[in-house]
Structures are given as C-alpha cells and as structure tokens.
Enzyme design. Structure first.
Site, short mmCIF file in Angstrom:
data_model
loop_
_atom_site.label_atom_id
_atom_site.label_comp_id
_atom_site.label_asym_id
_atom_site.label_seq_id
_atom_site.Cartn_x
_atom_site.Cartn_y
_atom_site.Cartn_z
N GLU A 172 -63.21 -11.96 17.48
CA GLU A 172 -62.72 -10.97 17.06
C GLU A 172 -64.02 -9.82 16.87
O GLU A 172 -63.98 -8.18 17.19
CB GLU A 172 -62.34 -10.38 15.68
CG GLU A 172 -60.55 -11.01 16.09
CD GLU A 172 -60.06 -10.45 13.84
OE1 GLU A 172 -60.62 -10.07 13.69
OE2 GLU A 172 -58.78 -10.04 14.14
N HIS A 231 -58.02 -36.72 25.09
CA HIS A 231 -57.58 -37.41 26.03
C HIS A 231 -56.57 -35.86 26.30
O HIS A 231 -55.01 -36.05 26.50
CB HIS A 231 -56.71 -38.20 24.91
CG HIS A 231 -57.05 -39.45 24.31
ND1 HIS A 231 -57.78 -40.28 25.61
CD2 HIS A 231 -58.88 -39.35 23.53
CE1 HIS A 231 -58.80 -41.25 24.55
NE2 HIS A 231 -59.33 -40.17 24.05
N LYS A 255 -51.16 -3.72 14.41
CA LYS A 255 -51.28 -3.66 13.59
C LYS A 255 -50.58 -2.52 12.74
O LYS A 255 -49.47 -1.93 12.70
CB LYS A 255 -52.50 -3.06 12.42
CG LYS A 255 -52.36 -5.20 11.27
CD LYS A 255 -54.03 -4.79 10.75
CE LYS A 255 -54.61 -6.65 10.19
NZ LYS A 255 -54.85 -5.97 9.06
O1 PA5 Z 1 -61.04 -10.35 10.29
C1 PA5 Z 1 -60.74 -9.52 10.39
O2 PA5 Z 1 -60.78 -7.93 9.22
C2 PA5 Z 1 -58.49 -9.65 10.43
O3 PA5 Z 1 -58.59 -11.20 10.37
C3 PA5 Z 1 -58.36 -10.06 8.73
O4 PA5 Z 1 -58.69 -10.24 8.06
C4 PA5 Z 1 -56.70 -9.70 9.41
O5 PA5 Z 1 -56.52 -8.78 9.32
C5 PA5 Z 1 -56.16 -9.93 7.46
O6 PA5 Z 1 -56.74 -8.20 7.22
P1 PA5 Z 1 -56.26 -7.90 5.20
O7 PA5 Z 1 -57.80 -8.68 5.25
O8 PA5 Z 1 -56.87 -6.40 5.25
O9 PA5 Z 1 -54.57 -8.08 5.23
#
Ligand code: PA5
Length: 462
Positions: free
Chosen positions: A294, A323, A436
């Site tokens: 990300e 393996h 989302k």
């Molecule tokens: O790293 C990130 O920003 C995302 O993976 C969020 O943690 C994830 O989408 C969950 O979001 P939130 O904490 O707003 O529910």
C-alpha cells in the site's frame, strides 16, 4: 540490535547481472540517503506529512491510558475480540502471534495466568463469524472496535452485529463490553462512541492504518493480553535513535531500502519476498506485505507523472515454503529479492532423539530442531546465491517484545525511505479508497447514488 546481512545481494557473490556493487552504490547514494533521513525527521511533527508514527514510541500518555484501562478490566473478560481490517488488524495480529505463547487460545485460563484469549475478526466471512460466536461467550468478551476512519464497511457491519448481540445478552450493561479505537473527532464510530458512552482510544492524527501498530491500535490489545508494552516502547525508541543516523553505513533501514530499490529499478527484481524462519513471525510477513504494497504501489509520482510503480511483496514462511515456493525462486524468473528473518535463540529447545540404530535419518539424532531450522535458513540462502538470486538476512537475537518492536519499526522506516527513493507519496492509498467507495455505493450508502448507478451498469456487462 537487529542485524542486516546484505552480502548475498552483492555482485561479488551473485554476479554483476543480478547483484549490486553495494560499496559503490553506498558511495553514490550516501548524500541522498542522508538528505532523506534528515528530511523525514524534520518533517515528522508537521501536520499533513503523515509521519506522526515516528513519534509513537514517545507517547507516554497513550501508554499510561492503555495500562490504566487494562488494569481496570483485569480479570473481567475471558476473550478480547478485535474488530478491524487492514492496518487496523494486521499489526495486532502479527505482534500477538509473535509474542504470546504459541496456541495461546487453546491454553487453559491457568496456563494463561488468568489473561484473556484474543481473536481478530479481520474479515467478513459469515461462516467464520458465526463459527466464532459458537466458541466464545460474548458476555465474557471485550470487543475492541478499531477503525481510523470510523466508517469502513467491514468493521462497522461487524460492530453492528456485535452490538446487537451484546445488547440482547447483557441489556444496558453491554456498553461495558465495548471499547473503540478511532479518530479523535471524525467518523461515525466516534459519534457513536460519544452517544453510547463507550470507552474510547484515539488513532492519532497523521498516522495511517499500516503505520498504526504502536498507537492504541496495537498497544491496547497488547496490554489486555499481558504483553510488556514498556519493552515494546523501549524497542521502538532505541531503534528510532539508531535510525536517526544519517550515515548509510550505519543505518540498516536505509541499507535495506536502498538495496531493494536498486534491485528493483536496476536489476528488475520487482518482487519482494519476506520469509521468516519462525512460525511465530508468520504474520509479520502479512503485515509487511500490506506495508510495502500500500505504501509503494502508486500510479503517480511526486511530480504528478503517471508511473505505475511498486515492488510486489510476497509472504513466505521458512522452512515450510521451501517445499512450496523455493523451486520457483531458485529456477524460475530471476525477478525477486528475498529477505530472510533468522532467530539466533529460540525460547525453547527441542532435541531429536536417537530412536533407531541403523537408518539413514540417524544423522538428525542428537541434534536440535533449533539447529535444523537455522541450517535450513542457511542452506536456502546459499542455494539461492548459487542460482544468482539476491537475498538479505535480518537476524534477531530472540523473539521478545523489545526485538519484535524493533523489527517492525525498522521495517516502517525502511518503507518510508524506499518511498522517498521511488519519489512517491508513501502514505496515501487512493487505490484502496476507490474500492471502499464502490462498496458504499453497492450497499446503498446515501451520497453514493450516482456511483451505484454506474457500477450497476458495469456489473451488468461483465
Ligand atoms: O493502511 C491503511 O490505511 C488501510 O489498510 C486501513 O487500515 C484499512 O483500510 C482500514 O481502515 P480503517 O482503519 O479506517 O477502518
């Protein structure tokens, strides 16, 4: 301190076509790396830079509140149930799996010294959720709802189900079984927490989900299951101090970031495998995959140019995946860099008994499983280098609070430095937000009507 060995990424060992002249590259990038480290440390307190995670080791207030709450509820609950997804769950899962006694949830209460079991519901599979409700007594469960945005559909739907179930079981007292961790002001969950009077912790401003493990997002569940959060904080602080060093020769996060960046951009190694030789560290690979993916997978760079870059992270586990994946890594496309994590001292020792007199497995007798797993780590590393495949090894002395915190914090800094080298915004995730928003549209959220119409048309055509 954690050690990084990058010899097997060097052209001296694996040849010029696939390896780097690391001494030369360190000289070339010495100034750029110093600039990056200085700039990250200068910008970390500025709002909007998303670098507040670099200050989490110094937040004595959070540690105090977390400990206070943990001692207040001590002995009251048999289970902690964390609701969260992505960055709101992966760090907690990785650290508790690493630091709690293996098979924690299967131990008796006495074996757990009276501490609760811990479950992470980080998905919305109805069968798994219903299955969990069959094995835990909700009346004795503290539900920690974690969402920074306070609106993520997966987490909020779980919360709604749990709130309803708890209320049916406990009447008005259900509120005592809910604690939330969310933004201090914004988001639906914050509003609900205020209305309902839940105990609430804060995900600080300018800390993204994948960098939030050392805020209350992680520290609260850690304290609730009895982990030593003072040692966690000490680990982060000591590592932070070490990584403030602007000298590439003395900064392992900078070394790891630079080597991976150059292997990707100069040698075409755009797959990054994380392979701990420790089952307890298995979920650290999951956490790393999200952090690297990300943070570094981006469409545009900081100059606004379309670049579509980012190394693809892969999780693996030693020795298990020898393996499964190593055949491909040795003989398939030479497009990966593999990072091993090696443990010098396991908590326990397991000796292999001499139970047969004359068999060809007798060479194992009298040795330990500890020696075997590390021999396998070494053999795999050497075999990969025979095939000219670049690898690096992170060595930690033992799996404890101090070292695991150091490891995670070091990987966060490594990611931030890599992001600067790629010249992208490490801390946004427009690609995640897109999906989302589509989900909100499909599920009929107000304000997403136009999107929903477009989506329905697209879905009808595929
Ligand atoms: O790293 C990130 O920003 C995302 O993976 C969020 O943690 C994830 O989408 C969950 O979001 P939130 O904490 O707003 O529910």
């Amino acid at each position: 301190m954690i050690k990084l060995n990058y010899r097997n990424a060097d052209s001296l060992i694996i040849g010029q076509e696939n390896g780097l002249d690391i001494a030369q590259e360190f000289t070339n990038y010495k100034e750029r790396i110093a600039e990056i480290i200085t700039s990250l440390n200068q910008r970390k307190d500025k709002p909007g830079q998303w670098l507040q995670w670099m200050n989490l080791g110094y937040s004595e207030e959070t540690v105090w509140y977390v400990k206070e709450f943990a001692s207040m509820v001590e002995g009251r609950f048999d289970n902690i149930l964390v609701l969260g997804i992505g960055g709101s769950a992966l760090g907690g899962l990785a650290v508790t799996e690493a630091l709690l006694k293996p098979y924690w949830n299967l131990l008796t209460k006495e074996q757990r010294n009276g501490l609760p079991r811990i479950f992470f519901l980080d998905n919305i599979d109805p069968d798994t959720m219903n299955g969990l409700f069959d094995v835990i007594d909700l009346r004795k469960t503290l539900v920690n709802v974690i969402t920074k945005s306070g609106s993520t559909a997966e987490t909020m739907s779980q919360y709604m189900i749990l709130k309803d179930m708890l209320e049916k079981e406990l009447g008005d007292d259900y509120r005592k079984n809910i604690v939330v961790t969310t933004d201090k002001e914004t988001g639906i969950l914050r509003q609900l927490a205020n209305q309902e009077g839940y105990k609430a912790f804060v995900v600080p401003d300018d800390v993204g989900g994948r960098f939030s493990v050392f805020s209350a997002v992680g520290l609260l569940p850690f304290a609730l299951v009895g982990l030593n959060i003072d040692q966690i904080v000490n680990g982060i602080k000591d590592m932070d101090l070490a990584l403030k060093n602007t000298d590439i020769y003395n900064n392992i996060a900078a070394q790891g970031a630079l080597i991976q960046y150059l292997l990707d951009t100069k040698k075409g190694k755009n797959l990054s495998v994380m392979m701990p030789y420790s089952s307890r560290l298995k979920y650290i690979s999951d956490w790393y995959v999200q952090l690297w993916a990300e943070s570094l997978g981006k469409e545009v760079n900081n100059n606004g140019e379309k670049v579509n870059i980012g190394p693809t992270p892969i999780k693996a586990l030693g020795a298990t995946d020898q393996h499964s994946q190593i055949q491909l890594y040795n003989e398939g496309p030479n497009n990966k860099v593999i990072t091993f994590i090696r443990i010098d001292n396991f908590d326990t020792t397991l000796e292999i008994p001499r139970i047969f007199e004359y068999t060809n497995v007798n060479y194992l007798a009298g040795k330990t499983i500890n020696a075997l797993i590390n021999a396998e780590a070494d053999s795999t590393r050497v075999a990969l280098s025979d095939y000219s495949r670049p690898t690096m090894t992170l060595t930690i002395d033992k799996v404890d609070e101090y070292n695991v915190a150091q490891l995670l914090y070091m990987l966060e800094v490594q990611t931030a430095i890599a992001g600067e080298l790629y010249n992208i915004n490490t801390f946004n995730q427009p690609g995640v937000e897109q999906a989302k928003n589509y989900t909100y549209a499909l599920m009929g959220r107000a304000g997403y009507e136009e999107s929903a119409k477009n989506l329905q048309e697209k879905l009808a055509n595929v």
